[in-house]
Enzyme design. Structure first.
Site, PDB file in Angstrom:
ATOM      1  N   ASP A 216      16.782 -37.431 -23.388  1.00 36.45           N
ATOM      2  CA  ASP A 216      17.334 -36.353 -22.577  1.00 36.45           C
ATOM      3  C   ASP A 216      18.837 -36.298 -22.838  1.00 36.45           C
ATOM      4  OD1 ASP A 216      17.590 -34.439 -20.479  1.00 36.45           O
ATOM      5  OD2 ASP A 216      15.899 -35.378 -19.455  1.00 36.45           O
TER       6      ASP A 216
ATOM      7  N   ASP B 288      19.475 -30.751 -21.529  1.00 39.09           N
ATOM      8  CA  ASP B 288      19.562 -30.343 -20.129  1.00 39.09           C
ATOM      9  C   ASP B 288      20.454 -29.106 -19.975  1.00 39.09           C
ATOM     10  OD1 ASP B 288      18.995 -31.528 -17.305  1.00 39.09           O
ATOM     11  OD2 ASP B 288      21.151 -31.141 -17.235  1.00 39.09           O
TER      12      ASP B 288
ATOM     13  N   GLU C 290      16.633 -26.805 -22.500  1.00 38.06           N
ATOM     14  CA  GLU C 290      16.301 -26.335 -21.151  1.00 38.06           C
ATOM     15  C   GLU C 290      17.232 -25.169 -20.840  1.00 38.06           C
ATOM     16  OE1 GLU C 290      15.959 -27.875 -16.535  1.00 38.06           O
ATOM     17  OE2 GLU C 290      17.745 -28.270 -17.720  1.00 38.06           O
TER      18      GLU C 290
ATOM     19  N   HIS D 140       9.735 -32.784 -13.533  1.00 41.96           N
ATOM     20  CA  HIS D 140      10.381 -33.554 -12.467  1.00 41.96           C
ATOM     21  C   HIS D 140      11.164 -32.671 -11.494  1.00 41.96           C
ATOM     22  CE1 HIS D 140      13.566 -32.832 -15.305  1.00 41.96           C
ATOM     23  NE2 HIS D 140      14.455 -33.292 -14.447  1.00 41.96           N
ATOM     24  N   ASP D 141      11.296 -31.401 -11.802  1.00 37.50           N
ATOM     25  CA  ASP D 141      12.014 -30.469 -10.922  1.00 37.50           C
ATOM     26  C   ASP D 141      11.075 -29.514 -10.193  1.00 37.50           C
ATOM     27  OD1 ASP D 141      14.500 -31.449 -11.732  1.00 37.50           O
ATOM     28  OD2 ASP D 141      14.648 -30.024 -13.394  1.00 37.50           O
TER      29      ASP D 141
HETATM   30  C1  NOJ Z   1      18.187 -29.980 -14.960  1.00 36.00           C
HETATM   31  C2  NOJ Z   1      17.411 -31.235 -14.701  1.00 36.00           C
HETATM   32  O1  NOJ Z   1      16.094 -31.038 -15.089  1.00 36.00           O
HETATM   33  C3  NOJ Z   1      17.565 -31.559 -13.239  1.00 36.00           C
HETATM   34  O2  NOJ Z   1      16.722 -32.595 -12.818  1.00 36.00           O
HETATM   35  C4  NOJ Z   1      18.999 -31.892 -12.973  1.00 36.00           C
HETATM   36  O3  NOJ Z   1      19.193 -32.079 -11.597  1.00 36.00           O
HETATM   37  C5  NOJ Z   1      19.929 -30.773 -13.455  1.00 36.00           C
HETATM   38  N1  NOJ Z   1      19.580 -30.252 -14.729  1.00 36.00           N
HETATM   39  C6  NOJ Z   1      21.333 -31.277 -13.559  1.00 36.00           C
HETATM   40  O4  NOJ Z   1      21.439 -32.165 -14.639  1.00 36.00           O
END
Ligand code: NOJ
Length: 610
Positions: A129, A237, A302, A375-376
């Site tokens: 990541d 990210d 992402e 995870h989000d």
């Molecule tokens: C995206 C990530 O997937 C998330 O978990 C994170 O809180 C934010 N970016 C900030 O890095």
């Protein structure tokens, strides 16, 4: 850190420590025209919740290594490892204080090297990541930057004085009105120097200034350092937030306000999503990091808020930026007027149309990631399936429709077990700062406790962050200590050991889907056509190449569903005989009249020669 020897591996060589003759190597040879990740399936590991080897209640790298056989059996090609770098853990590791070391909570660099090697032995590459829109405020770069307005690294972050005509520290004095992703202002005052720094996420995640070439140089150098450790690529990210729109009002260096949001702060999205230099930064990164190794690494950006057109540009191979995007349009389809924590029921035609739009939009150029869980995000079986009576069938059917689209599928840990949401009933159970910040803001927003808890139970990121249940022993075999967050109830029966032993489980269904993608090129290449787009229970589509056609028919409801095949454009169904994969042991078949009756949450994928 600086770069010394940049010779990582021979250009065009295989992934890191991957031995020749491996599955990916073979597929690469067989389909020279096709990048290896077109046929790959990625599995996301959120280390904190995967497996704990030392009893401290927090998952760690040796824990991951000890579970690799589970992933090998599932058949995945790549692990995307959520951050394991040194971090104060304000955002569970997405706040990095040292990019080239492992956090002691997760183990050591030697543990990581061992994981990379053990994964390679099983033909699995590790994608790291890459969190470089921001660092932790405890990173030495930021410590230096904040130490004085004259610091040589001051310009490595976004420092701005108070808004003209206001008093520093007063409400409204923030340089812009932007709200952060995690509630409150996106600016934090530094008392010492009297200026504000930008943090699109938490105040412990200051945004790096990508306009500064030294910053970019350090990042590329760090990336090359990781490639040398034998990793398979990077998941980047929020990579489409790195270029901020400057001087919109004609004043050089200025940042513009955004339109008011429901929470009173401004929406800065137009000022930093897909900003003007994002393509250029990504192309430069590619040139400096990956160009020497064509076809070797996987890069996935992402990209929240990305448009289809912009996604095509990021992933157009001719532009040499990233291989695929990980975008969120479908994840917003159940957001209500109050945003994500105020969800409304999903209207299935919207979801089908959304995925279809991306299928067509990237059919000729570009590439997309396919995912439900992350995870989000909350767990898909609770969100858009049925986590009660039809948990197993609905988890399988949701998996089927997703994996039969074109793109690279991502399986998030526990999804292959059909894990439901966490089922938290009190605020004390939550750990995620997004949820906790939102809760702290709830009273100001006029949200009562019941509504707050309902919103969190449906949408909190913690729904997907509970420990993976491995077996029916204490704490589901996740830890011998006290887990850092409560377990999702039901682990006594919903666990990996039970799932692996049951051929009818969600796990074995995912395994079959992975296998199908590996073995049948029509899953990878087939042209996509959505059938019956307005149907509110049926999700039907075809995937077609010159040699074969897949017909996907899925009942996304808890009621039996009779499908008239001619009515949805399938000529009577007489040749729907060969079943490629199905949710139920005995798949339903069309009757002599071209009618197929699907059981609740049943899906069948038929295959025929074109
Ligand atoms: C995206 C990530 O997937 C998330 O978990 C994170 O809180 C934010 N970016 C900030 O890095």
């Amino acid at each position: 850190m600086t770069d010394t020897a940049d010779a990582v591996a021979t250009p065009g060589s295989t992934l890191g420590a991957m031995p020749p003759g491996t599955r990916r190597e073979r597929r690469r040879r067989e389909a020279a025209a096709r990048p290896w990740w077109h046929t790959a399936v990625v599995y996301q590991v959120y280390p904190r919740s995967f497996s704990d080897s030392n009893g401290d209640g927090i998952g760690d790298i040796p824990g991951i290594t000890s579970r690799l056989d589970h992933l090998a059996e599932l058949g995945v090609d790549v692990i995307w490892l959520s951050p394991v770098y040194r971090s104060p853990h304000d955002d569970n590791g997405y706040d990095i204080s040292d990019y080239t070391d492992v956090d002691p909570a997760f183990g050591t660099l030697a543990d990581l090297d061992h994981l990379i090697a053990e994964a390679a032995r099983r033909d699995i590459g590790i994608v790291m990541d890459l969190v470089v829109n921001h660092t932790s405020d405890e990173h030495e770069w930021f410590r230096d930057s904040r130490s004085s307005a004259d610091s040589a690294k001051r310009d490595w972050y976004w420092w701005r004085p108070a808004r003209p005509g206001t008093t520093v520290g007063e409400p409204g004095a923030e340089p812009t009105n932007w709200g952060s992703f995690f509630s409150g202002s996106a600016w934090q005052l530094d008392e010492e120097t009297g200026e504000y720094y930008l943090h699109l996420f938490s105040r412990k995640q200051p945004d790096l200034n990508w306009e500064n070439p030294e910053v970019r140089g350090e990042i590329y150098s760090m990336m090359r350092w990781w490639l040398k450790r034998g990793i398979a690529g990077f998941r980047m990210d929020v990579i489409n937030l790195i270029s901020k729109r400057l001087g919109v009002d004609g004043v050089p260096g200025s940042l513009a306000d955004g339109a008011p949001r429901a929470d009173g702060w401004g929406n800065g999205f137009p000022q930093f999503v897909d900003g003007p230099r994002t393509d250029a930064f990504l192309a430069e990164m590619h040139q400096q990091v990956f160009d020497a190794f064509p076809g070797t690494y996987l890069t996935v950006g992402e990209t929240p808020g990305v448009t289809l057109e912009q996604a095509r540009s990021y992933t157009d191979p001719a532009n040499r930026e990233v291989d695929m995007v990980f975008q969120f349009e479908h994840m917003a389809l159940d957001a209500g007027v109050g945003g994500k924590f105020d969800p409304r029921p999903l209207h299935l035609p919207d979801l089908k149309a959304n995925l279809a739009r991306w299928q067509h939009g990237l059919a000729e150029t570009g590439w997309n990631a396919l995912y439900w869980d992350n995870h989000d995000q909350p767990r898909i079986v609770s969100r858009w399936g049925d986590d009660g009576e039809h948990r197993v069938s609905s988890a399988k059917t949701l998996a089927t429709v997703l994996h039969l689209h074109r793109g690279t599928p991502y399986i998030y840990q526990g999804e292959e077990l059909g894990m439901p949401n966490a089922g938290f009933t009190s605020l004390a159970q939550y750990r995620d700062l997004e949820s906790l910040n939102y809760a702290a803001d709830a009273e100001r927003l006029g949200i009562d406790e019941e509504t707050l808890l309902r919103g969190l139970a449906a949408q909190s990121r913690d729904n997907a962050r509970t420990p993976v249940p491995w077996d029916a022993s204490t704490n589901a075999g996740f830890t011998t200590g006290e887990p850092w967050i409560d377990m999702t109830p039901g682990w006594e029966t919903v666990n990996a050991e039970a799932a692996r032993a049951d051929q009818g489980s969600v796990f074995h269904h995912y395994r079959r889907l992975v296998e199908l993608r590996h073995d049948d090129p029509v899953v990878v290449d087939g042209a996509f056509e959505l059938l019956a787009p307005e149907h509110e229970q049926l999700w039907a589509f075809t995937r077609t190449t010159d040699v074969a056609r897949l017909i996907v028919l899925a009942n996304l409801s808890g009621q039996e569903l009779a499908v008239d095949l001619a009515e949805i454009g399938l000529d009577g169904g007489a040749d729907l005989r060969e079943v490629a994969v199905a949710s139920h042991a005995e798949a339903s078949r069309p009757d002599g009249e071209g009618r197929l009756v699907l059981r609740p949450w049943e899906s069948v994928v038929f295959r025929r020669s074109a």
